[in-house]
Motif scaffolding. Structure first.
Motif, PDB file in Angstrom:
ATOM      1  N   THR A 289       8.679   9.486  19.793  1.00  0.00           N
ATOM      2  CA  THR A 289       7.817  10.208  20.722  1.00  0.00           C
ATOM      3  C   THR A 289       6.565   9.384  21.015  1.00  0.00           C
ATOM      4  O   THR A 289       6.200   8.507  20.226  1.00  0.00           O
ATOM      5  CB  THR A 289       7.361  11.592  20.162  1.00  0.00           C
ATOM      6  N   VAL A 290       5.934   9.678  22.136  1.00  0.00           N
ATOM      7  CA  VAL A 290       4.665   9.023  22.484  1.00  0.00           C
ATOM      8  C   VAL A 290       3.621  10.115  22.716  1.00  0.00           C
ATOM      9  O   VAL A 290       3.906  11.119  23.367  1.00  0.00           O
ATOM     10  CB  VAL A 290       4.803   8.082  23.709  1.00  0.00           C
ATOM     11  N   LEU A 291       2.442   9.922  22.130  1.00  0.00           N
ATOM     12  CA  LEU A 291       1.376  10.917  22.225  1.00  0.00           C
ATOM     13  C   LEU A 291       0.091  10.260  22.710  1.00  0.00           C
ATOM     14  O   LEU A 291      -0.233   9.141  22.290  1.00  0.00           O
ATOM     15  CB  LEU A 291       1.097  11.540  20.842  1.00  0.00           C
ATOM     16  N   PRO A 292      -0.669  10.944  23.581  1.00  0.00           N
ATOM     17  CA  PRO A 292      -1.983  10.406  23.934  1.00  0.00           C
ATOM     18  C   PRO A 292      -2.939  10.592  22.750  1.00  0.00           C
ATOM     19  O   PRO A 292      -2.822  11.563  22.011  1.00  0.00           O
ATOM     20  CB  PRO A 292      -2.413  11.259  25.130  1.00  0.00           C
ATOM     21  N   GLY A 293      -3.866   9.646  22.565  1.00  0.00           N
ATOM     22  CA  GLY A 293      -4.861   9.767  21.501  1.00  0.00           C
ATOM     23  C   GLY A 293      -4.417   9.128  20.202  1.00  0.00           C
ATOM     24  O   GLY A 293      -3.282   8.654  20.065  1.00  0.00           O
ATOM     25  N   LEU A 294      -5.313   9.119  19.232  1.00  0.00           N
ATOM     26  CA  LEU A 294      -5.074   8.529  17.906  1.00  0.00           C
ATOM     27  C   LEU A 294      -5.298   9.608  16.843  1.00  0.00           C
ATOM     28  O   LEU A 294      -6.025  10.577  17.089  1.00  0.00           O
ATOM     29  CB  LEU A 294      -6.052   7.366  17.668  1.00  0.00           C
ATOM     30  N   PRO A 295      -4.702   9.458  15.651  1.00  0.00           N
ATOM     31  CA  PRO A 295      -4.984  10.424  14.580  1.00  0.00           C
ATOM     32  C   PRO A 295      -6.486  10.520  14.312  1.00  0.00           C
ATOM     33  O   PRO A 295      -7.199   9.519  14.435  1.00  0.00           O
ATOM     34  CB  PRO A 295      -4.228   9.835  13.377  1.00  0.00           C
ATOM     35  N   PRO A 296      -6.988  11.724  13.937  1.00  0.00           N
ATOM     36  CA  PRO A 296      -8.441  11.945  13.817  1.00  0.00           C
ATOM     37  C   PRO A 296      -9.158  10.972  12.885  1.00  0.00           C
ATOM     38  O   PRO A 296     -10.311  10.627  13.110  1.00  0.00           O
ATOM     39  CB  PRO A 296      -8.527  13.379  13.280  1.00  0.00           C
ATOM     40  N   GLN A 299     -10.100   4.571  12.563  1.00  0.00           N
ATOM     41  CA  GLN A 299     -11.369   3.858  12.780  1.00  0.00           C
ATOM     42  C   GLN A 299     -11.082   2.434  13.236  1.00  0.00           C
ATOM     43  O   GLN A 299      -9.950   1.966  13.160  1.00  0.00           O
ATOM     44  CB  GLN A 299     -12.183   3.815  11.482  1.00  0.00           C
ATOM     45  N   GLY A 300     -12.126   1.762  13.684  1.00  0.00           N
ATOM     46  CA  GLY A 300     -12.023   0.314  13.926  1.00  0.00           C
ATOM     47  C   GLY A 300     -11.564  -0.083  15.315  1.00  0.00           C
ATOM     48  O   GLY A 300     -11.327  -1.258  15.578  1.00  0.00           O
ATOM     49  N   TYR A 301     -11.450   0.874  16.241  1.00  0.00           N
ATOM     50  CA  TYR A 301     -11.034   0.510  17.605  1.00  0.00           C
ATOM     51  C   TYR A 301     -12.278   0.369  18.490  1.00  0.00           C
ATOM     52  O   TYR A 301     -13.304   1.001  18.250  1.00  0.00           O
ATOM     53  CB  TYR A 301     -10.065   1.552  18.186  1.00  0.00           C
ATOM     54  N   HIS A 302     -12.161  -0.490  19.520  1.00  0.00           N
ATOM     55  CA  HIS A 302     -13.265  -0.717  20.449  1.00  0.00           C
ATOM     56  C   HIS A 302     -13.017   0.007  21.778  1.00  0.00           C
ATOM     57  O   HIS A 302     -13.949   0.381  22.471  1.00  0.00           O
ATOM     58  CB  HIS A 302     -13.447  -2.220  20.708  1.00  0.00           C
ATOM     59  N   TRP A 303     -11.746   0.158  22.117  1.00  0.00           N
ATOM     60  CA  TRP A 303     -11.372   0.830  23.361  1.00  0.00           C
ATOM     61  C   TRP A 303     -11.032   2.290  23.042  1.00  0.00           C
ATOM     62  O   TRP A 303     -10.409   2.575  22.019  1.00  0.00           O
ATOM     63  CB  TRP A 303     -10.196   0.120  24.024  1.00  0.00           C
ATOM     64  N   ASN A 304     -11.413   3.200  23.936  1.00  0.00           N
ATOM     65  CA  ASN A 304     -11.414   4.629  23.580  1.00  0.00           C
ATOM     66  C   ASN A 304     -10.174   5.418  23.978  1.00  0.00           C
ATOM     67  O   ASN A 304     -10.093   6.598  23.681  1.00  0.00           O
ATOM     68  CB  ASN A 304     -12.646   5.296  24.219  1.00  0.00           C
ATOM     69  N   HIS A 305      -9.240   4.772  24.670  1.00  0.00           N
ATOM     70  CA  HIS A 305      -8.101   5.537  25.208  1.00  0.00           C
ATOM     71  C   HIS A 305      -6.841   5.241  24.385  1.00  0.00           C
ATOM     72  O   HIS A 305      -6.111   4.300  24.643  1.00  0.00           O
ATOM     73  CB  HIS A 305      -7.917   5.223  26.692  1.00  0.00           C
ATOM     74  N   GLY A 306      -6.625   6.052  23.377  1.00  0.00           N
ATOM     75  CA  GLY A 306      -5.590   5.772  22.377  1.00  0.00           C
ATOM     76  C   GLY A 306      -4.195   6.227  22.778  1.00  0.00           C
ATOM     77  O   GLY A 306      -4.014   7.113  23.610  1.00  0.00           O
ATOM     78  N   ILE A 307      -3.206   5.601  22.125  1.00  0.00           N
ATOM     79  CA  ILE A 307      -1.790   5.983  22.270  1.00  0.00           C
ATOM     80  C   ILE A 307      -1.157   5.891  20.880  1.00  0.00           C
ATOM     81  O   ILE A 307      -1.351   4.908  20.160  1.00  0.00           O
ATOM     82  CB  ILE A 307      -1.020   5.038  23.230  1.00  0.00           C
ATOM     83  N   THR A 308      -0.405   6.908  20.522  1.00  0.00           N
ATOM     84  CA  THR A 308       0.348   6.884  19.260  1.00  0.00           C
ATOM     85  C   THR A 308       1.837   6.926  19.579  1.00  0.00           C
ATOM     86  O   THR A 308       2.279   7.825  20.313  1.00  0.00           O
ATOM     87  CB  THR A 308      -0.023   8.098  18.373  1.00  0.00           C
ATOM     88  N   ILE A 309       2.572   5.957  19.059  1.00  0.00           N
ATOM     89  CA  ILE A 309       4.044   5.995  19.181  1.00  0.00           C
ATOM     90  C   ILE A 309       4.605   6.357  17.809  1.00  0.00           C
ATOM     91  O   ILE A 309       4.342   5.660  16.815  1.00  0.00           O
ATOM     92  CB  ILE A 309       4.616   4.647  19.669  1.00  0.00           C
ATOM     93  N   VAL A 310       5.331   7.465  17.774  1.00  0.00           N
ATOM     94  CA  VAL A 310       5.940   7.930  16.521  1.00  0.00           C
ATOM     95  C   VAL A 310       7.390   7.468  16.497  1.00  0.00           C
ATOM     96  O   VAL A 310       8.151   7.751  17.423  1.00  0.00           O
ATOM     97  CB  VAL A 310       5.864   9.472  16.415  1.00  0.00           C
TER      98      VAL A 310
END
Length: 350
Positions: A289-296, A299-310
Motif C-alpha cells: 500500500t502507499v500512504l501520504p505522510g510519514l509515521p508520527p 525525524q530527520g527529513y528536510h522536505w515536508n511532503h512525506g510518502i510511506t510505502i508499506v
C-alpha cells in the motif's frame, strides 16, 4: 479530421502541400521541411480555392494510407507528448524519405544487424567518448567496445533485458538516449548520443526491432498488439526525493529516483551507471500500500511532503519537496499497486 497524426486533438494547422491537418507542435516541425510541406493556419489565414480542394481530396486518413503503407510493427510511432527528436524524424520518415512506401529504405533498422559509433558517457568521469557499438539479433546482444580495434567488448547487453528511452533533458543533449539492461539482476544504465538525429532514431528502432524478433520467438502465440508495448518503455516517473534507511532513525538523504515499472531505483546522481538500491513495488493483493505522510515519530527529513510505502516486509519512507511532486509520486505508485502481478513479475522480485 479531429486529430493530428501525433494524437493531439487540436489540429488547427494544415500542410497545404501534403493535404494533412496538424497540431501547432507538428506545424513547427513541418516548417523544417519547407521543400515538401507548407503550413497554414486553419482559422487565421486566407486560403486559395486550390488549397481547399487539395485538403478536401486528401485529408488525414487517405494520407495515412499513402504514407504509412508499410510501417513495421516495431517502429515507434510518436505521440504529441514525446520529445522533439522522435516527432521530427517520424515526419521526415513519412514525407521526406518515404520510408514506409519503399521497404528497402528501412534497412538501417530492420536488417537485424547494426554497427556504428556513438558518444558514450564515461561511468566515472562523466566525459562523452566515441565508442563502437554492434547490435546483433543473431547473437542476441548489443555490445560496445572501448577501443576501435578491440576484439573483446567492454559490455554485452542481452536483447532479452534491453530497454532504450530518449532522455534529452537528463543527458543534456537533444539526441540523448538512455539504454538500460540487467546485469546480475541489477539495472545498469548507459547514456549515449549521436550528432545526427536520423542515426539516433535508427538505433532506437533497431533496438525495438531486435526486441520484437526476440519476443516473437519467446512468445510464439502472441500477437503484434501484445508484443509491441513490451519493446521499449519510458519510465513511469523520475525525480528527487529524500529517503531514510530501514531503521528509520538515520537522517534522510536526497536521492534521484526512477520508477521503471515495478522497480523503484534510487541513485546519488541522475546519470549514475548503477542504482544505490532498489525497492520492488508489488500489488495490493500482495499487501503493498502507499500512504501520504510519514509515521508520527519520524525525524530527520528536510522536505515536508512525506510518502510511506508499506510492503509485506517493511515500510519505506520518502519525502518530496512539493505537494505536487508528492501527489505525482503517489499516483505513480498507486497505478502499479492497483495492477495485479503477472507470474513472471514474481521472478524479478528478488
Amino acid at each position: 479530421c479531429s486529430r493530428c497524426v501525433c494524437g493531439n486533438v487540436q489540429p488547427d494547422w494544415a500542410s497545404v502541400t501534403l493535404g494533412v491537418f496538424v497540431c501547432q507542435g507538428c506545424s513547427l516541425l513541418h516548417r523544417g521541411i519547407p521543400h515538401i510541406s507548407r503550413v497554414k493556419s486553419v482559422q487565421q489565414e486566407i486560403w486559395d480555392a486550390s488549397e481547399v480542394e487539395l485538403m478536401a481530396a486528401m485529408g488525414n486518413e487517405p494520407a495515412k494510407a499513402k504514407y504509412e503503407q508499410k510501417v513495421p510493427a516495431f517502429y515507434y510511432r510518436p505521440k504529441h507528448t514525446d520529445c522533439k527528436l522522435l516527432r521530427e524524424q517520424w515526419i521526415r520518415a513519412r514525407y521526406e524519405r518515404n520510408e514506409f512506401e519503399f521497404i528497402e529504405k528501412q534497412e538501417p533498422y530492420s536488417a537485424g544487424y547494426r554497427e556504428g559509433f556513438l558518444w558514450k558517457r564515461g561511468r566515472d568521469n562523466g566525459q562523452f567518448l566515441s565508442r563502437k557499438f554492434i547490435l546483433s539479433e543473431r547473437e542476441g546482444a548489443l555490445k560496445y567496445f572501448n577501443k576501435q580495434d578491440a576484439r573483446d567488448p567492454k559490455a554485452v547487453m542481452k536483447i532479452e533485458t534491453l530497454n532504450a528511452t530518449f532522455q534529452p533533458a537528463k543527458i543534456g543533449n537533444p539526441y540523448g538516449l538512455q539504454i538500460t539492461y540487467l546485469r546480475d539482476n541489477s539495472t545498469r544504465n548507459i547514456f549515449v548520443y549521436h550528432s545526427d538525429s536520423k542515426e539516433m532514431v535508427d538505433w532506437f528502432n533497431a533496438i525495438r526491432a531486435a526486441r520484437f524478433h526476440y519476443l516473437q520467438v519467446a512468445f510464439p502465440g502472441a500477437s503484434d498488439e501484445e508484443l509491441v508495448p513490451k519493446l521499449t518503455r519510458s519510465f513511469m516517473k523520475e525525480g528527487f526525493m529524500e529517503k531514510t534507511g530501514p531503521k528509520h532513525t538515520e537522517g534522510f538523504k536526497k536521492r534521484w529516483f526512477t520508477m521503471d515499472d515495478r522497480r523503484l531505483m534510487y541513485f546519488k546522481d541522475p546519470l549514475d551507471a548503477y542504482a544505490r538500491g532498489e525497492v520492488f513495488i508489488g500489488s495490493k493483493e500482495n499487501s503493498y500500500t502507499v500512504l501520504p505522510g510519514l509515521p508520527p515519530s519520524t525525524q530527520g527529513y528536510h522536505w515536508n511532503h512525506g510518502i510511506t510505502i508499506v510492503t509485506p516486509d517493511r515500510k519505506f519512507l520518502f519525502a518530496c519537496e512539493t505537494e505536487a511532486e508528492q501527489r505525482d509520486w503517489i499516483a505513480a505508485f498507486q497505478r502499479v499497486i492497483n495492477r495485479p502481478m503477472r507470474p513472471q513479475e514474481y521472478a524479478g522480485k528478488s
